[in-house]
Design a protein around this motif. Structure first.
Motif, PDB file in Angstrom:
ATOM      1  N   ASP A 124       0.826  -1.212   0.000  1.00  0.00           N
ATOM      2  CA  ASP A 124       0.000   0.000   0.000  1.00  0.00           C
ATOM      3  C   ASP A 124       0.857   1.258   0.000  1.00  0.00           C
ATOM      4  N   ILE A 125       2.035   1.164   0.592  1.00  0.00           N
ATOM      5  CA  ILE A 125       2.978   2.279   0.568  1.00  0.00           C
ATOM      6  C   ILE A 125       4.390   1.706   0.554  1.00  0.00           C
ATOM      7  N   LYS A 126       5.243   2.322  -0.257  1.00  0.00           N
ATOM      8  CA  LYS A 126       6.624   1.859  -0.395  1.00  0.00           C
ATOM      9  C   LYS A 126       7.559   2.946   0.143  1.00  0.00           C
ATOM     10  N   VAL A 127       8.351   2.571   1.147  1.00  0.00           N
ATOM     11  CA  VAL A 127       9.243   3.507   1.830  1.00  0.00           C
ATOM     12  C   VAL A 127      10.690   3.120   1.556  1.00  0.00           C
ATOM     13  N   PHE A 128      11.501   4.082   1.166  1.00  0.00           N
ATOM     14  CA  PHE A 128      12.930   3.837   0.951  1.00  0.00           C
ATOM     15  C   PHE A 128      13.715   4.616   1.992  1.00  0.00           C
ATOM     16  N   VAL A 129      14.554   3.898   2.741  1.00  0.00           N
ATOM     17  CA  VAL A 129      15.392   4.526   3.761  1.00  0.00           C
ATOM     18  C   VAL A 129      16.734   4.868   3.120  1.00  0.00           C
ATOM     19  N   ASP A 130      17.050   6.142   3.082  1.00  0.00           N
ATOM     20  CA  ASP A 130      18.219   6.637   2.345  1.00  0.00           C
ATOM     21  C   ASP A 130      19.279   7.139   3.321  1.00  0.00           C
ATOM     22  N   THR A 131      20.428   6.466   3.349  1.00  0.00           N
ATOM     23  CA  THR A 131      21.496   6.801   4.287  1.00  0.00           C
ATOM     24  C   THR A 131      22.835   6.777   3.565  1.00  0.00           C
ATOM     25  N   ASP A 132      23.744   7.671   3.944  1.00  0.00           N
ATOM     26  CA  ASP A 132      25.048   7.758   3.300  1.00  0.00           C
ATOM     27  C   ASP A 132      25.792   6.422   3.343  1.00  0.00           C
ATOM     28  N   ALA A 133      26.555   6.149   2.294  1.00  0.00           N
ATOM     29  CA  ALA A 133      27.244   4.867   2.160  1.00  0.00           C
ATOM     30  C   ALA A 133      28.252   4.623   3.279  1.00  0.00           C
ATOM     31  N   ASP A 134      28.965   5.674   3.713  1.00  0.00           N
ATOM     32  CA  ASP A 134      29.966   5.471   4.758  1.00  0.00           C
ATOM     33  C   ASP A 134      29.322   5.070   6.080  1.00  0.00           C
ATOM     34  N   VAL A 135      28.157   5.607   6.361  1.00  0.00           N
ATOM     35  CA  VAL A 135      27.419   5.233   7.580  1.00  0.00           C
ATOM     36  C   VAL A 135      26.933   3.795   7.458  1.00  0.00           C
ATOM     37  N   ARG A 136      26.435   3.437   6.290  1.00  0.00           N
ATOM     38  CA  ARG A 136      25.893   2.095   6.096  1.00  0.00           C
ATOM     39  C   ARG A 136      26.963   1.016   6.237  1.00  0.00           C
ATOM     40  N   ILE A 137      28.134   1.217   5.661  1.00  0.00           N
ATOM     41  CA  ILE A 137      29.177   0.191   5.751  1.00  0.00           C
ATOM     42  C   ILE A 137      29.665   0.039   7.186  1.00  0.00           C
ATOM     43  N   LEU A 138      29.756   1.143   7.939  1.00  0.00           N
ATOM     44  CA  LEU A 138      30.172   1.038   9.336  1.00  0.00           C
ATOM     45  C   LEU A 138      29.149   0.251  10.150  1.00  0.00           C
ATOM     46  N   ARG A 139      27.868   0.514   9.908  1.00  0.00           N
ATOM     47  CA  ARG A 139      26.825  -0.225  10.620  1.00  0.00           C
ATOM     48  C   ARG A 139      26.876  -1.703  10.251  1.00  0.00           C
ATOM     49  N   ARG A 140      27.118  -2.002   8.967  1.00  0.00           N
ATOM     50  CA  ARG A 140      27.169  -3.404   8.536  1.00  0.00           C
ATOM     51  C   ARG A 140      28.340  -4.135   9.183  1.00  0.00           C
ATOM     52  N   ILE A 141      29.483  -3.473   9.271  1.00  0.00           N
ATOM     53  CA  ILE A 141      30.652  -4.093   9.893  1.00  0.00           C
ATOM     54  C   ILE A 141      30.353  -4.455  11.347  1.00  0.00           C
ATOM     55  N   VAL A 142      29.803  -3.493  12.078  1.00  0.00           N
ATOM     56  CA  VAL A 142      29.489  -3.735  13.498  1.00  0.00           C
ATOM     57  C   VAL A 142      28.493  -4.884  13.631  1.00  0.00           C
ATOM     58  N   ARG A 143      27.434  -4.873  12.807  1.00  0.00           N
ATOM     59  CA  ARG A 143      26.406  -5.917  12.876  1.00  0.00           C
ATOM     60  C   ARG A 143      26.968  -7.291  12.554  1.00  0.00           C
ATOM     61  N   ASP A 144      27.678  -7.403  11.438  1.00  0.00           N
ATOM     62  CA  ASP A 144      28.130  -8.716  10.983  1.00  0.00           C
ATOM     63  C   ASP A 144      29.218  -9.301  11.870  1.00  0.00           C
ATOM     64  N   VAL A 145      30.090  -8.453  12.403  1.00  0.00           N
ATOM     65  CA  VAL A 145      31.164  -8.945  13.268  1.00  0.00           C
ATOM     66  C   VAL A 145      30.613  -9.332  14.638  1.00  0.00           C
ATOM     67  N   LYS A 146      29.726  -8.504  15.205  1.00  0.00           N
ATOM     68  CA  LYS A 146      29.227  -8.754  16.551  1.00  0.00           C
ATOM     69  C   LYS A 146      28.108  -9.792  16.596  1.00  0.00           C
ATOM     70  N   SER A 147      27.212  -9.758  15.601  1.00  0.00           N
ATOM     71  CA  SER A 147      26.014 -10.598  15.677  1.00  0.00           C
ATOM     72  C   SER A 147      26.036 -11.819  14.776  1.00  0.00           C
ATOM     73  N   ARG A 148      26.858 -11.806  13.732  1.00  0.00           N
ATOM     74  CA  ARG A 148      26.818 -12.898  12.768  1.00  0.00           C
ATOM     75  C   ARG A 148      28.127 -13.672  12.686  1.00  0.00           C
TER      76      ARG A 148
END
Length: 206
Positions: A124-148
């Motif tokens: 019914d509604i499509k939402v795109f979350v737009d965040t700078d690439a440098d922020v996204r890669i830092l968040r991914r590193i923290v998530r994948d190393v700590k949680s996965r």
């Protein structure tokens, strides 16, 4: 059951999960059900672990999207579904499933959900979350190393070889399908308030 389906897409680490969490906190756990595209990664029992590690998990073909579409249709029809559980430590589906029940608000979350027009047509509604690439890669590193259980080298290598190229090829262009673009996801209080009001008004009208 009358339902509202919200699609939340965006790049890895963009804040999709935070936005989903904020919506569930506002409307209540019983009023919101969530299905995540990551749960529908294809099963690869035919490949050894070493080969599964080499697969491109950031291409639309890595998902069993047809099953997700079927599950979403069932939820909209008032039926519960058994959603697969993906185990990142073995790069494969586990033998478990999670029961997801129908609810007034159904959130479909994933990096590549807008790549499927059939899936988009159910939203019914499509939402795109737009965040700078440098922020996204830092968040991914923290998530994948700590949680996965990933190593830093493996996360960086995957980002450079598949995540970044697939983002540019599939994720970024899918932004054009969005009805609403939210910078910084759930941390954007103004946009979150607008979305909550839209959903509330839509719920009261159905």
């Amino acid at each position: 059951m009358n339902t509202i389906v919200i699609g939340i897409a965006g790049g890895t680490g963009s804040g999709k999960t935070t936005l989903t969490k904020r919506l569930r906190e506002h409307f209540g756990e019983q009023e919101v059900s969530v299905i995540n595209h990551d749960s529908y990664y294809k099963r690869h029992d035919e490949l050894p672990y070493e080969e599964r590690c080499k697969l491109n998990y950031d291409h639309p073909d890595s998902f069993e999207t047809d099953l997700m579409i079927e599950h979403l249709k069932q939820l909209r029809a008032g039926q519960s579904v058994e959603v697969p559980v993906y185990d990142y430590t073995i790069h494969n589906r586990s033998d478990e499933t999670i029961t997801v029940r129908p609810a007034p608000v159904i959130i479909v979350e994933g990096i590549l959900i807008f790549a499927s027009q059939e899936l988009c047509d159910l939203m019914d509604i499509k939402v795109f979350v737009d965040t700078d690439a440098d922020v996204r890669i830092l968040r991914r590193i923290v998530r994948d190393v700590k949680s996965r259980g990933r190593t830093l080298d493996s996360v960086v290598s995957q980002y450079l070889t598949t995540v970044k190229p697939m983002h540019e090829q599939f994720v970024e262009p899918s932004k054009r399908k969005a009805d609403l673009i939210i910078p910084e996801g759930g941390k954007n209080a103004v946009a979150l308030d607008m979305l909550i009001k839209w959903v509330s008004n839509h719920l009261s009208a159905v």
